[in-house]
Design an enzyme around this catalytic site. Sequence first.
Site, PDB file in Angstrom:
ATOM      1  N   HIS A  31      49.479  35.279  33.786  1.00  0.00           N
ATOM      2  CA  HIS A  31      49.021  34.918  35.118  1.00  0.00           C
ATOM      3  C   HIS A  31      47.733  35.661  35.441  1.00  0.00           C
ATOM      4  O   HIS A  31      47.708  36.887  35.475  1.00  0.00           O
ATOM      5  CB  HIS A  31      50.081  35.251  36.168  1.00  0.00           C
ATOM      6  CG  HIS A  31      49.754  34.752  37.540  1.00  0.00           C
ATOM      7  ND1 HIS A  31      49.723  33.408  37.853  1.00  0.00           N
ATOM      8  CD2 HIS A  31      49.428  35.406  38.697  1.00  0.00           C
ATOM      9  CE1 HIS A  31      49.407  33.252  39.131  1.00  0.00           C
ATOM     10  NE2 HIS A  31      49.212  34.455  39.664  1.00  0.00           N
ATOM     11  N   HIS A  41      43.815  35.307  37.779  1.00  0.00           N
ATOM     12  CA  HIS A  41      42.728  34.684  38.533  1.00  0.00           C
ATOM     13  C   HIS A  41      41.472  35.461  38.135  1.00  0.00           C
ATOM     14  O   HIS A  41      41.189  36.526  38.693  1.00  0.00           O
ATOM     15  CB  HIS A  41      42.953  34.799  40.038  1.00  0.00           C
ATOM     16  CG  HIS A  41      44.324  34.399  40.492  1.00  0.00           C
ATOM     17  ND1 HIS A  41      44.842  33.147  40.282  1.00  0.00           N
ATOM     18  CD2 HIS A  41      45.293  35.092  41.155  1.00  0.00           C
ATOM     19  CE1 HIS A  41      46.063  33.079  40.801  1.00  0.00           C
ATOM     20  NE2 HIS A  41      46.358  34.256  41.327  1.00  0.00           N
ATOM     21  N   GLN A  65      38.723  37.328  40.435  1.00  0.00           N
ATOM     22  CA  GLN A  65      39.056  38.489  41.260  1.00  0.00           C
ATOM     23  C   GLN A  65      38.748  39.817  40.559  1.00  0.00           C
ATOM     24  O   GLN A  65      38.724  40.861  41.202  1.00  0.00           O
ATOM     25  CB  GLN A  65      40.527  38.427  41.673  1.00  0.00           C
ATOM     26  CG  GLN A  65      40.817  37.299  42.650  1.00  0.00           C
ATOM     27  CD  GLN A  65      42.271  37.201  43.054  1.00  0.00           C
ATOM     28  OE1 GLN A  65      43.041  38.129  42.866  1.00  0.00           O
ATOM     29  NE2 GLN A  65      42.662  36.058  43.605  1.00  0.00           N
ATOM     30  N   ARG A  95      43.659  39.206  51.545  1.00  0.00           N
ATOM     31  CA  ARG A  95      43.313  37.819  51.241  1.00  0.00           C
ATOM     32  C   ARG A  95      42.053  37.381  51.974  1.00  0.00           C
ATOM     33  O   ARG A  95      41.219  36.658  51.417  1.00  0.00           O
ATOM     34  CB  ARG A  95      44.497  36.901  51.597  1.00  0.00           C
ATOM     35  CG  ARG A  95      44.340  35.498  51.066  1.00  0.00           C
ATOM     36  CD  ARG A  95      45.530  34.647  51.408  1.00  0.00           C
ATOM     37  NE  ARG A  95      45.577  34.323  52.829  1.00  0.00           N
ATOM     38  CZ  ARG A  95      46.229  33.271  53.331  1.00  0.00           C
ATOM     39  NH1 ARG A  95      46.911  32.468  52.535  1.00  0.00           N
ATOM     40  NH2 ARG A  95      46.237  33.044  54.627  1.00  0.00           N
ATOM     41  N   HIS A  97      49.980  25.705  43.906  1.00  0.00           N
ATOM     42  CA  HIS A  97      49.709  27.071  44.333  1.00  0.00           C
ATOM     43  C   HIS A  97      50.946  27.750  44.912  1.00  0.00           C
ATOM     44  O   HIS A  97      51.313  28.855  44.498  1.00  0.00           O
ATOM     45  CB  HIS A  97      48.574  27.108  45.364  1.00  0.00           C
ATOM     46  CG  HIS A  97      48.230  28.494  45.795  1.00  0.00           C
ATOM     47  ND1 HIS A  97      48.852  29.116  46.867  1.00  0.00           N
ATOM     48  CD2 HIS A  97      47.364  29.398  45.291  1.00  0.00           C
ATOM     49  CE1 HIS A  97      48.372  30.337  47.002  1.00  0.00           C
ATOM     50  NE2 HIS A  97      47.469  30.534  46.060  1.00  0.00           N
ATOM     51  N   HIS A 115      53.275  30.174  42.500  1.00  0.00           N
ATOM     52  CA  HIS A 115      53.623  31.403  43.205  1.00  0.00           C
ATOM     53  C   HIS A 115      54.903  31.155  43.997  1.00  0.00           C
ATOM     54  O   HIS A 115      55.047  30.121  44.649  1.00  0.00           O
ATOM     55  CB  HIS A 115      52.537  31.793  44.208  1.00  0.00           C
ATOM     56  CG  HIS A 115      51.223  32.166  43.585  1.00  0.00           C
ATOM     57  ND1 HIS A 115      50.057  31.487  43.858  1.00  0.00           N
ATOM     58  CD2 HIS A 115      50.891  33.161  42.724  1.00  0.00           C
ATOM     59  CE1 HIS A 115      49.055  32.046  43.198  1.00  0.00           C
ATOM     60  NE2 HIS A 115      49.538  33.055  42.491  1.00  0.00           N
ATOM     61  N   GLU A 175      56.667  35.730  47.178  1.00  0.00           N
ATOM     62  CA  GLU A 175      55.901  36.954  46.928  1.00  0.00           C
ATOM     63  C   GLU A 175      55.950  37.917  48.110  1.00  0.00           C
ATOM     64  O   GLU A 175      56.036  39.128  47.926  1.00  0.00           O
ATOM     65  CB  GLU A 175      54.446  36.594  46.617  1.00  0.00           C
ATOM     66  CG  GLU A 175      53.547  37.796  46.375  1.00  0.00           C
ATOM     67  CD  GLU A 175      52.109  37.402  46.064  1.00  0.00           C
ATOM     68  OE1 GLU A 175      51.308  38.317  45.780  1.00  0.00           O
ATOM     69  OE2 GLU A 175      51.784  36.198  46.121  1.00  0.00           O
ATOM     70  N   HIS A 185      55.787  36.117  40.541  1.00  0.00           N
ATOM     71  CA  HIS A 185      56.155  37.238  41.422  1.00  0.00           C
ATOM     72  C   HIS A 185      57.651  37.286  41.712  1.00  0.00           C
ATOM     73  O   HIS A 185      58.337  38.184  41.237  1.00  0.00           O
ATOM     74  CB  HIS A 185      55.349  37.225  42.731  1.00  0.00           C
ATOM     75  CG  HIS A 185      53.884  37.267  42.540  1.00  0.00           C
ATOM     76  ND1 HIS A 185      53.265  38.240  41.773  1.00  0.00           N
ATOM     77  CD2 HIS A 185      52.885  36.460  42.994  1.00  0.00           C
ATOM     78  CE1 HIS A 185      51.956  38.031  41.779  1.00  0.00           C
ATOM     79  NE2 HIS A 185      51.702  36.962  42.498  1.00  0.00           N
ATOM     80  N   ASP A 225      47.134  39.024  36.976  1.00  0.00           N
ATOM     81  CA  ASP A 225      46.927  38.467  38.313  1.00  0.00           C
ATOM     82  C   ASP A 225      45.538  38.751  38.864  1.00  0.00           C
ATOM     83  O   ASP A 225      44.559  38.125  38.478  1.00  0.00           O
ATOM     84  CB  ASP A 225      48.015  38.976  39.248  1.00  0.00           C
ATOM     85  CG  ASP A 225      48.111  38.202  40.550  1.00  0.00           C
ATOM     86  OD1 ASP A 225      47.286  37.290  40.763  1.00  0.00           O
ATOM     87  OD2 ASP A 225      48.983  38.492  41.372  1.00  0.00           O
TER      88      ASP A 225
END
Length: 495
Positions: A95, A97, A100, A122, A248, A273, A276, A310, A361
């Site tokens: 997992h 992204h 980021q 976020r 998502h 996801h 979480e 998660h 992540d």
Amino acid sequence: GPNSGKAELFAWRHREASKNKYFPRNLREPGEPRSRQEPPGGFKSDECLKAGGWGKNVCVALGDDGCISEVKFSDTCTGADTSVACLLPAPVNAHSHVFQRAMAGLTERRGKNLVDSFWTWRELMYRFLDQLTPEHVEAIAAMVQMEMLEAGYATNVEFHYLHHSPDGTPYQNRAEMADRIIAAAEQTGVGLTLLPVHYEFGGCDGRSLTRGQIRFKNDLDDFAALCQSVRPTLKRLGPDACFGIAAHSLRAVSKDSFSHSRNLSSGGPFHMHLAEQTAEVDEVLHHLGCRPVEWVLENIEPNLDCCFIHCTQMLPHETKALAQTGAVAGLCPMTEANLGDGIFDGFNWLEAGGRIAIGSDSNIRISLSEELRSLEYSQRLRDRSRNVLATSALSTGRRIFESMTLGGSQAAGRKTGRIEAGYWADLLAIDTSAITHVGSNGDIIIDTFIFAGDDRLVREVWSAGRHVVTSGQHFAHEQITENYRSVLFAVKDWL
């Protein structure tokens, strides 16, 4: 304002990208080798964690297709090009992204908020990604994939939801951003499972997306078109590249859309996801009438194709029921700690026969050994116990490592995780000459790597037979790092 010049520059870059002037570089022609590192004929390993357990003096032969062709015991390995002290199956990073990664270190101040949380983080993330161009994303992705390989992972499962320009307008090539992830994999030689992400709404009530989220948005028809555009370019990576689909979250996709988007995977992995944050649980309970895991169990029919990311907010009955479906729990212990998500119930999940995979992540730090250590230590802190995830037969490190290699294979849709004929040659060599490993053998090698060592012990890594890390360093380390450095200078003063 003081940043008006930069705003105009970034707007210009996105306009140019929408004209397709930044088409991904380094995509090879069909039939060309994927990296400069050709597969060796085979290995001799003093100790090897093969299918069935540890073995000494193990010969592993590789085929031209990047798969393992033979595993046998022998004091002499005819045709072996490489000798290593300890050979392990190289795991999947399940997992990620990638974009980021460039935020790392920028969100550790509270500011005016009395309470900082996942939700305030976020908002900062949305502000950050607003400036990223396709060429930025390609450079960041290459850096992340390189760091994964140097940490011991052979495969990147990319949960890819950054699709459009900042105002939500698709690029001329709808798959421009996905193609950048693929182009990065061309540079690094990493195994890639690409998961385009379906993202429709800003919450369970169907509210519109904010400015920060608008780059993610696709209705069902647009998402199908995006997936259709991604597939041909992904195939150019070769047969070890995989395609899957992600929704998502329950907050971002309508309950009527899941089956339609899931069908686009054509039997590939399906990720989402799930459970979480406590606020997420409350929102789903309010709008859908039950808790997230309960809703998934009743409406999505989880199976071996599914990986739920998660799952830190589960009740005991949810943990047992979801584990028994055969779905994978995609755990990201360092990110979950950084964002204050909570602690996954690893003990009861594994006791119920559940499968796990590990991902990085947010990529705030990419470290295989530290992810595994964080997973076990979180269980110990919660339960005030030791060796929580061990069994009477397997040490803590061995059980976690084997669980995550097999679960990662399932989550990636990739035949990997075992040193056995017919599996991809995703392999990891550990340096057992280090002072921490003196006198170590068998399970103690893995336990020492996780609990007393770090990723500097990773010496060699192969991905589908491609020798991508030698003596601890990726073959294109300097160039990829320099490209990433340029991106950081361009974007890091905006947050």
